[in-house]
Design an enzyme around this catalytic site. Structure first.
Site, mmCIF file in Angstrom:
data_model
loop_
_atom_site.group_PDB
_atom_site.id
_atom_site.type_symbol
_atom_site.label_atom_id
_atom_site.label_comp_id
_atom_site.label_asym_id
_atom_site.label_seq_id
_atom_site.Cartn_x
_atom_site.Cartn_y
_atom_site.Cartn_z
ATOM 1 N N TYR A 220 0.821 -1.217 0.000
ATOM 2 C CA TYR A 220 0.000 0.000 0.000
ATOM 3 C C TYR A 220 0.852 1.264 0.000
ATOM 4 O O TYR A 220 0.420 2.306 -0.509
ATOM 5 C CB TYR A 220 -1.033 -0.034 1.142
ATOM 6 C CG TYR A 220 -2.143 -0.985 0.764
ATOM 7 C CD1 TYR A 220 -3.083 -0.614 -0.190
ATOM 8 C CD2 TYR A 220 -2.180 -2.273 1.255
ATOM 9 C CE1 TYR A 220 -4.052 -1.501 -0.617
ATOM 10 C CE2 TYR A 220 -3.145 -3.180 0.840
ATOM 11 C CZ TYR A 220 -4.078 -2.779 -0.101
ATOM 12 O OH TYR A 220 -5.027 -3.657 -0.543
ATOM 13 N N GLU B 179 -12.749 -3.347 -23.857
ATOM 14 C CA GLU B 179 -13.188 -4.710 -24.214
ATOM 15 C C GLU B 179 -14.465 -5.036 -23.445
ATOM 16 O O GLU B 179 -14.741 -4.428 -22.410
ATOM 17 C CB GLU B 179 -12.085 -5.720 -23.863
ATOM 18 C CG GLU B 179 -11.785 -5.738 -22.380
ATOM 19 C CD GLU B 179 -10.410 -6.301 -22.035
ATOM 20 O OE1 GLU B 179 -9.672 -6.718 -22.939
ATOM 21 O OE2 GLU B 179 -10.095 -6.307 -20.829
ATOM 22 N N HIS C 133 -14.811 0.299 -2.034
ATOM 23 C CA HIS C 133 -13.661 -0.528 -1.648
ATOM 24 C C HIS C 133 -12.645 0.242 -0.809
ATOM 25 O O HIS C 133 -11.504 -0.188 -0.673
ATOM 26 C CB HIS C 133 -12.983 -1.109 -2.896
ATOM 27 C CG HIS C 133 -13.815 -2.176 -3.553
ATOM 28 N ND1 HIS C 133 -13.571 -2.641 -4.821
ATOM 29 C CD2 HIS C 133 -14.888 -2.863 -3.109
ATOM 30 C CE1 HIS C 133 -14.477 -3.565 -5.133
ATOM 31 N NE2 HIS C 133 -15.282 -3.712 -4.123
ATOM 32 N N CYS D 208 -2.388 2.385 16.670
ATOM 33 C CA CYS D 208 -3.459 3.240 17.185
ATOM 34 C C CYS D 208 -3.142 3.603 18.636
ATOM 35 O O CYS D 208 -2.360 2.914 19.300
ATOM 36 C CB CYS D 208 -4.772 2.461 17.106
ATOM 37 S SG CYS D 208 -6.191 3.320 17.798
ATOM 38 N N CYS E 145 -7.816 1.931 12.659
ATOM 39 C CA CYS E 145 -7.401 0.926 13.628
ATOM 40 C C CYS E 145 -8.046 -0.403 13.251
ATOM 41 O O CYS E 145 -9.190 -0.437 12.814
ATOM 42 C CB CYS E 145 -7.845 1.351 15.021
ATOM 43 S SG CYS E 145 -7.437 0.113 16.273
ATOM 44 N N VAL F 68 -9.726 3.048 -5.247
ATOM 45 C CA VAL F 68 -9.298 3.557 -3.954
ATOM 46 C C VAL F 68 -8.472 4.833 -4.130
ATOM 47 O O VAL F 68 -8.098 5.465 -3.151
ATOM 48 C CB VAL F 68 -8.515 2.467 -3.179
ATOM 49 C CG1 VAL F 68 -9.430 1.273 -2.919
ATOM 50 C CG2 VAL F 68 -7.260 2.014 -3.934
ATOM 51 N N ASP F 69 -8.177 5.205 -5.381
ATOM 52 C CA ASP F 69 -7.464 6.465 -5.612
ATOM 53 C C ASP F 69 -8.435 7.632 -5.397
ATOM 54 O O ASP F 69 -9.630 7.433 -5.178
ATOM 55 C CB ASP F 69 -6.850 6.490 -7.027
ATOM 56 C CG ASP F 69 -7.905 6.453 -8.131
ATOM 57 O OD1 ASP F 69 -8.845 7.274 -8.099
ATOM 58 O OD2 ASP F 69 -7.794 5.607 -9.055
ATOM 59 N N GLY G 211 -14.960 0.818 -17.141
ATOM 60 C CA GLY G 211 -13.629 0.304 -16.814
ATOM 61 C C GLY G 211 -13.603 -0.684 -15.675
ATOM 62 O O GLY G 211 -12.721 -0.630 -14.822
ATOM 63 N N CYS H 108 -10.271 -0.922 17.283
ATOM 64 C CA CYS H 108 -11.224 -0.058 17.985
ATOM 65 C C CYS H 108 -12.121 0.674 17.001
ATOM 66 O O CYS H 108 -12.004 0.514 15.793
ATOM 67 C CB CYS H 108 -10.499 0.883 18.942
ATOM 68 S SG CYS H 108 -9.713 2.273 18.160
HETATM 69 P P1 NAD Z 1 -9.987 -4.870 -13.138
HETATM 70 O O1 NAD Z 1 -8.501 -4.672 -13.069
HETATM 71 O O2 NAD Z 1 -10.532 -6.197 -12.837
HETATM 72 O O3 NAD Z 1 -10.479 -4.501 -14.607
HETATM 73 C C1 NAD Z 1 -10.095 -3.321 -15.248
HETATM 74 C C2 NAD Z 1 -10.971 -3.115 -16.456
HETATM 75 O O4 NAD Z 1 -10.619 -1.854 -17.005
HETATM 76 C C3 NAD Z 1 -10.790 -4.162 -17.552
HETATM 77 O O5 NAD Z 1 -12.048 -4.670 -17.914
HETATM 78 C C4 NAD Z 1 -10.173 -3.363 -18.714
HETATM 79 O O6 NAD Z 1 -10.663 -3.782 -19.972
HETATM 80 C C5 NAD Z 1 -10.644 -1.967 -18.409
HETATM 81 N N1 NAD Z 1 -9.793 -0.889 -18.938
HETATM 82 C C6 NAD Z 1 -8.460 -0.898 -19.184
HETATM 83 N N2 NAD Z 1 -8.074 0.279 -19.700
HETATM 84 C C7 NAD Z 1 -9.185 1.057 -19.763
HETATM 85 C C8 NAD Z 1 -9.452 2.393 -20.209
HETATM 86 N N3 NAD Z 1 -8.489 3.195 -20.706
HETATM 87 N N4 NAD Z 1 -10.724 2.861 -20.150
HETATM 88 C C9 NAD Z 1 -11.721 2.079 -19.657
HETATM 89 N N5 NAD Z 1 -11.538 0.815 -19.246
HETATM 90 C C10 NAD Z 1 -10.280 0.316 -19.276
HETATM 91 O O7 NAD Z 1 -10.608 -3.750 -12.225
HETATM 92 P P2 NAD Z 1 -11.990 -3.694 -11.446
HETATM 93 O O8 NAD Z 1 -13.058 -4.338 -12.230
HETATM 94 O O9 NAD Z 1 -12.126 -2.269 -11.010
HETATM 95 O O10 NAD Z 1 -11.839 -4.605 -10.140
HETATM 96 C C11 NAD Z 1 -10.683 -4.940 -9.474
HETATM 97 C C12 NAD Z 1 -10.421 -4.230 -8.166
HETATM 98 O O11 NAD Z 1 -9.294 -3.461 -8.461
HETATM 99 C C13 NAD Z 1 -11.364 -3.242 -7.617
HETATM 100 O O12 NAD Z 1 -11.722 -3.680 -6.379
HETATM 101 C C14 NAD Z 1 -10.547 -1.945 -7.401
HETATM 102 O O13 NAD Z 1 -10.689 -1.513 -6.063
HETATM 103 C C15 NAD Z 1 -9.165 -2.367 -7.573
HETATM 104 N N6 NAD Z 1 -8.191 -1.450 -8.199
HETATM 105 C C16 NAD Z 1 -8.295 -0.093 -8.043
HETATM 106 C C17 NAD Z 1 -7.374 0.730 -8.659
HETATM 107 C C18 NAD Z 1 -7.486 2.213 -8.441
HETATM 108 O O14 NAD Z 1 -7.999 2.648 -7.414
HETATM 109 N N7 NAD Z 1 -7.040 3.033 -9.396
HETATM 110 C C19 NAD Z 1 -6.353 0.207 -9.442
HETATM 111 C C20 NAD Z 1 -6.278 -1.193 -9.575
HETATM 112 C C21 NAD Z 1 -7.218 -2.006 -8.962
#
Ligand code: NAD
Length: 233
Positions: free
Chosen positions: A59, A207, A112, A143, A120, A96-97, A180, A123
């Site tokens: 993280y 896709e 998420h 904590c 913590c 999470v960004d 996405g 608590c």
């Molecule tokens: P995933 O990684 O499973 O899927 C990503 C999807 O994004 C794919 O289907 C892909 O085709 C698509 N993609 C790729 N490039 C793209 C673009 N330019 N425009 C639109 N779509 C695009 O991600 P998910 O379904 O969000 O689930 C996985 C977990 O990943 C989630 O729980 C999430 O919290 C976490 N995650 C978050 C971040 C972040 O906060 N930026 C980064 C990575 C993973």
């Protein structure tokens, strides 16, 4: 083009793909591995119990990457949609960004968790803002109650945040747009099916997602290119 009528209530679900064009890798694309470990193996309660230092290193790396990232035209288009629709828009993100917030979306619901918050593990003190990185030789955060502080993230196998609010908004929406997200992570993967019984459902991404059959239509392309031209209201 998606037509939004004056009575539509719009539910937007974003996933890692919307942040890909801001330089943050998705989980399932290239870069989905960290130190040859699958993300599922480090983002989990089991990993935390086994090796909290290892989890904090992961993280810390993600905090460093996300702190460099800036919103792209996909995030900006959704902030503009919020300005146009007000409380007829519900923005739910699996990310999470903080790129939706940086783009001036005011009420993104982070199901998420949030990368720049910690809490913590024991608590009931609320999650707090935390941009620190915790890597050797720094010691792990504690904590005031003495327990360990963990990232404020919903790990694989944990219950997402704000679930009641999210399902209320899903029940009320007439138009659902997923952006996405691979359609493989539950419960978010089932939101489209839930919404489809009440209205139109759309997907935006390069896709087709695994749950493509739940959508009225898929707009194939990068969200930063598709979203700025997608909505008409
Ligand atoms: P995933 O990684 O499973 O899927 C990503 C999807 O994004 C794919 O289907 C892909 O085709 C698509 N993609 C790729 N490039 C793209 C673009 N330019 N425009 C639109 N779509 C695009 O991600 P998910 O379904 O969000 O689930 C996985 C977990 O990943 C989630 O729980 C999430 O919290 C976490 N995650 C978050 C971040 C972040 O906060 N930026 C980064 C990575 C993973």
């Amino acid at each position: 083009m998606i037509e939004i009528s004056p009575t539509d209530r719009v539910f937007i679900l974003t996933g890692a793909g919307i942040s890909a064009e801001s330089g943050l890798p998705t989980f399932r694309g290239e870069g989905g591995l960290w130190r040859n470990v699958r993300v599922e193996e480090v983002a989990s309660p089991v990993a935390w119990q086994r090796d909290p230092q290892f989890v904090w290193e992961f993280y810390s790396m993600r905090r460093r990457a996300a702190s460099q990232a800036r919103p792209n035209p996909g995030h900006t288009a959704l902030a503009a949609l919020e300005r146009a629709l007000g409380n007829r828009l519900f923005l739910c993100t699996q990310n999470v960004d903080n790129l939706h917030e940086q783009a001036s979306s005011h009420d993104a619901v982070h199901m998420h968790g949030e990368l720049f918050k910690s809490r913590c593990e024991r608590c009931t003190l609320p999650p707090f803002d935390d941009t620190n990185t915790y890597e050797p030789p720094a010691s792990l955060p504690r904590c005031e109650c003495g327990a360990r502080v963990r990232p404020h993230i919903c790990w694989f196998g944990e219950v997402p945040f704000h679930v009641d609010r999210i399902y209320r908004a899903l029940d009320e929406c007439t138009l659902f747009v997923a952006i996405g997200t691979s359609g493989m992570v539950e419960p978010a993967a089932s939101f489209a099916t839930h919404a489809r019984s009440r209205g139109r459902t759309f997907y935006v991404g390069p896709e087709e997602p695994a749950n493509a059959s739940a959508f009225t239509e898929c707009f194939l392309g990068k969200s930063g290119e598709v979203l700025p031209e997608l909505f008409r209201f």
